[in-house]
Motif scaffolding. Structure first.
Motif, short mmCIF file in Angstrom:
data_model
loop_
_atom_site.label_atom_id
_atom_site.label_comp_id
_atom_site.label_asym_id
_atom_site.label_seq_id
_atom_site.Cartn_x
_atom_site.Cartn_y
_atom_site.Cartn_z
N ASN A 1 0.81 -1.22 0.00
CA ASN A 1 0.00 0.00 0.00
C ASN A 1 0.84 1.27 0.00
N LEU A 2 2.07 1.17 -0.48
CA LEU A 2 2.98 2.31 -0.40
C LEU A 2 2.51 3.50 -1.23
N ALA A 3 2.03 3.27 -2.44
CA ALA A 3 1.59 4.38 -3.30
C ALA A 3 0.48 5.18 -2.62
N THR A 4 -0.45 4.48 -1.98
CA THR A 4 -1.54 5.14 -1.28
C THR A 4 -1.01 5.96 -0.11
N LYS A 5 -0.07 5.39 0.64
CA LYS A 5 0.51 6.08 1.80
C LYS A 5 1.27 7.33 1.37
N LYS B 1 1.53 13.08 1.21
CA LYS B 1 2.08 14.00 0.20
C LYS B 1 3.61 14.01 0.22
N ALA B 2 4.18 12.80 0.27
CA ALA B 2 5.64 12.66 0.31
C ALA B 2 6.18 12.41 -1.10
N LYS B 3 7.46 12.63 -1.26
CA LYS B 3 8.12 12.27 -2.52
C LYS B 3 8.23 10.75 -2.58
N GLU B 4 8.31 10.20 -3.80
CA GLU B 4 8.34 8.74 -3.95
C GLU B 4 9.48 8.08 -3.20
N GLU C 1 11.16 -1.05 -7.72
CA GLU C 1 10.02 -0.20 -8.06
C GLU C 1 9.74 0.62 -6.82
N GLU C 2 8.79 1.52 -6.90
CA GLU C 2 8.54 2.36 -5.73
C GLU C 2 8.08 1.57 -4.52
N ASP C 3 7.56 0.36 -4.72
CA ASP C 3 7.04 -0.42 -3.60
C ASP C 3 7.75 -1.75 -3.38
#
Length: 142
Positions: A43-47, A52-55, A76-78
């Motif tokens: 759920n990283l993208a949602t968090k 409102k953090a940078k990736e 990947e981002e997650d």
């Protein structure tokens, strides 16, 4: 750039670090262990959007909660791979638990340890992929 940021690499470098460590252990016959792990943040993208953090915010926060010698390889981002030098599986589990406690995120992880789970990089990565498939296919639903 601070010291903690220096050990964040791409996956090709991560694989090379594992191979070099195996060769070093063989060369010096010191019988050391190390662990590699995958960490998936479902759920990283949602968090990230929520706060409102940078990736890359969580990667650097993550790195602040492991040792300087531990190597991160974000894919990947997650999804992150980790190399834990001189670390048995139980100690790698403790490190990942510290990250879970700090980040307050759902984390799915898997760990493979040299030489217990493989004596070559291919054997280690095969074991890690097997663990990934067992843990992630039900979650990702390919």
């Amino acid at each position: 750039m601070n010291e903690k940021e220096l050990l964040i690499y791409d996956f090709d470098v991560f694989k090379a670090v594992v191979e070099i460590e195996i060769e070093r252990i063989k060369r010096y016959k010191d019988g050391k262990v190390f662990s590699i792990a995958f960490i998936y943040f479902p759920n990283l993208a949602t968090k990230i959007k929520e706060i409102k953090a940078k990736e890359d915010y969580f990667i650097f926060l993550f790195k602040e909660n492991v040792r300087t010698s531990d190597v991160l390889a974000p894919v990947e981002e997650d999804f992150v791979f980790m190399f834990f030098p001189y670390t048995e599986k139980k100690d790698a589990e403790k490190a990942i638990q510290r990250v879970k406690n700090k980040l307050k995120l759902d984390i799915i992880e898997g760990i493979a340890t040299f030489p217990e789970d493989g004596k070559t990089s291919k054997e280690l990565f095969t074991k890690l992929v097997q663990i990934m498939n067992d843990k992630l296919i039900p979650v990702i639903k390919i």
